[in-house]
Design an enzyme around this catalytic site. Structure first.
Site, PDB file in Angstrom:
ATOM      1  NE  ARG A   1      37.756  34.105  40.862  1.00 59.15           N
ATOM      2  CZ  ARG A   1      36.996  34.207  39.760  1.00 59.15           C
ATOM      3  NH1 ARG A   1      35.705  34.451  39.854  1.00 59.15           N
ATOM      4  NH2 ARG A   1      37.549  34.064  38.572  1.00 59.15           N
TER       5      ARG A   1
ATOM      6  CG  ASP B   1      36.569  39.717  31.742  1.00 59.33           C
ATOM      7  OD1 ASP B   1      35.996  39.355  30.692  1.00 59.33           O
ATOM      8  OD2 ASP B   1      36.317  39.235  32.856  1.00 59.33           O
TER       9      ASP B   1
ATOM     10  CE  LYS C   1      34.879  33.955  29.619  1.00 54.71           C
ATOM     11  NZ  LYS C   1      35.844  33.677  30.699  1.00 54.71           N
TER      12      LYS C   1
END
Lengths: 373, 373
Positions: free
Chosen positions: A95, A254, A265
């Protein structure tokens, strides 16, 4: 936290066979609770890439344990540093945008390198180093979440006192729970600690379209631990606030700027607006590793990930006992799917970190973290 | 508006057989476009109750045509008023809270009664009266929407001028489109008229959880008519506004106070907050029949319908070419599903009615509708 009455974390080395790492396979939650054995660095790569696990702190721990597995599976007594470097590159590519993943894998690589000189290291020694570093990372993440909980629970205690021990209703968005971390979670840590102290709490869980992490993960983990919760459509939180049914909003993050802007989000900003309009405190809970100290102009210009429209088009659920996909938006209709939005600091009452709670501004944040100035 | 290139309305008497009413069965949209024959008052009752059609103006028209079918199916030449009354009660009970339904059915009943004296009426005559009244209602609803469009399109024209003919991005929530009305819709009427005038418009369509009316109906009707649109998760609108990708918000309304408070699909309030925070005009488009002139203290205390949690738990979509339900939230997790929220007048830039556009306050609204003072 608890699952079916037993304490679980999200990742661990199998105590009966230290060549196996075990994780909760989050893809099948909340429908099935499945422990997955990860027996090689390749399997860890797939688990990270295909999101058997997700959440920044957990991905970091998984990367570190991936390095441990990579060293264990090496055939020979002397491990060349080229092997370590190639495995590190390989695992980081699972990732590429996950900051914690690179950070954890590079920490492994550095500590392995530092065990000696020359181009090779003793396998026995580096396996032990990799194991120790991974467990240190896990321990640090667990401790950070616990500390966030210990600081944040004071907010809930204070609200509970003011409401004469009536239930405190807390709204959260997405999953910033223990499933994204090792244990406790970030946004959920104050809630779990309040629950354990016997404070009456109830959580409004935003469904969190399009990936439904609230409905699938947050509601599941709260319920398994015995914390009362209710899933609502993302549209509903504003009305609940208007009606006085929300006492506190806590979300994760985040990425945060040192000015207190919160990247989280998509949809978080809308709840922050509603909280402000109804005089409801709005907190972001985050370990300081989430703060981007270089964002000197705030986070409002952060580029936001445009994600696959299929997340919006395809819905997964149970049909006749089988996990089934249905297409809810026909292919001919365009969709757009941004992953995050940015809540400006002016809407954030405070930030709960492992060192304490601070107002969402530069002065408060640098007072808690003076070494960053 | 257009479907597959042909003009359609939502309900009509079959021109080849006036004993049949035809509707678009909205349950299967957007997956299948199906015309349903309604051949009796019982079939109309079921169509209204089971939401083959929905939307206040359309339900009113359906109730009136249900009365027409009820009289047509009467066996005998003289229709007793008791029969008319019992059919009216029956049809009104198909959706007891729909104000337009009672209003339309009672208008039929009154006009039928007024065709004569005594306890009976000539069947031939009352069938003709019922047909005429139903067509009048349809015509009035169509005309109201057209007028809303003609007033509202001026806002879009003005924005287009200011943006030098660049595309105007309009965000809407839920379905206040022609599928909820006879034609044009309310929130969509200005958009359709702008499109027909050659003004470049693009619509951000909120998915509108939990029933997904935006993704299923609004996107479908815009696309069929050729208006560019994109479906977004309800969470996304705030971010698009932050980024300057929204020029105007237009929503419908289920009920408005004479002070300008707007009761509309849950989630509307969140978009109004975001519009205000980003200086984007926020309009509600509604026929004056939606205004509750008795709400002298505003609409903030309007009781809001708590709906079945299965709307949140169960998702309908296509799987292998078949419409399939999947359970997306396990039965053991509590859910709460409010149908509406209330957008206070202070967040509403203006209200677009069939008589013109007014600021969302008592003075402006009563200036347009002086007969209501």
């Amino acid at each position: 936290m608890k699952v079916k009455g037993c304490h679980f974390e999200t990742i661990w080395i199998n105590p009966d066979n230290p060549a196996i790492v075990q994780i909760i396979d989050q893809r099948s939650l909340p429908f099935n609770f499945r422990i997955e054995d990860i027996c090689s660095s390749e399997e860890m790569y797939v688990a990270i890439r295909d999101m058997h696990l997700r959440g920044a702190p957990l991905i970091g721990a998984a990367g570190a344990l991936g390095m441990y597995l990579a060293l264990l599976e090496f055939k020979g007594n002397k491990v060349p540093l080229e092997y370590v470097a190639s495995k590190a590159t390989y695992l980081k590519s699972s990732r590429p945008t996950a900051v914690n993943l690179s950070w954890a894998v590079e920490r492994e690589e550095r500590e392995i390198k530092e065990t000696g000189s020359g181009g090779e290291r003793s396998k026995q020694e580096v396996v032990e180093v990799a194991r120790r570093v991974a467990l240190e990372i896990i321990d640090e993440e667990r401790t950070n979440c616990l500390k966030i909980g210990q600081h944040g629970v004071k907010l809930i205690e204070e609200l509970s006192r003011r409401k004469h021990n009536e239930t405190i209703n807390i709204l959260t968005h997405c999953n910033a729970g223990w499933l994204a971390c090792i244990d406790y979670g970030t946004a959920t840590a104050p809630i779990y600690l309040a629950h354990e102290k016997g404070i009456r709490v109830h959580v409004w869980v935003d469904e969190t379209r399009p990936r439904n992490q609230g409905a699938r993960l947050t509601a599941w983990e709260l319920q398994q631990h015995g914390v009362p919760c209710t899933v609502i459509a993302d549209n509903t939180g504003g009305y609940l606030m208007q009606q006085g049914h929300v006492d506190l909003v806590i979300v994760g993050s985040d990425r945060a700027s040192a000015h207190g802007d919160i990247v989280n989000k998509v949809g978080t900003y809308l709840k922050a607006l509603a909280a402000q309009d109804n005089n409801i405190p709005f907190y972001a809970a985050l370990p300081s590793s989430t703060i981007d100290w270089l964002l000197s102009e705030g986070a409002m210009d952060t580029p936001v990930e445009l994600r696959d429209g299929d997340e919006l088009r395809i819905m997964e659920g149970m049909n006749n006992g089988r996990i089934t996909d249905v297409e809810i938006i026909p292919a001919g209709i365009p969709v757009l799917n941004y992953g995050f939005d940015i809540t400006p600091a002016r809407l954030v009452t405070g930030i709960i970190t492992e060192r304490g709670i601070t107002p969402a501004n530069k002065k408060g944040i640098f007072t808690l973290f003076p070494e960053k100035t």
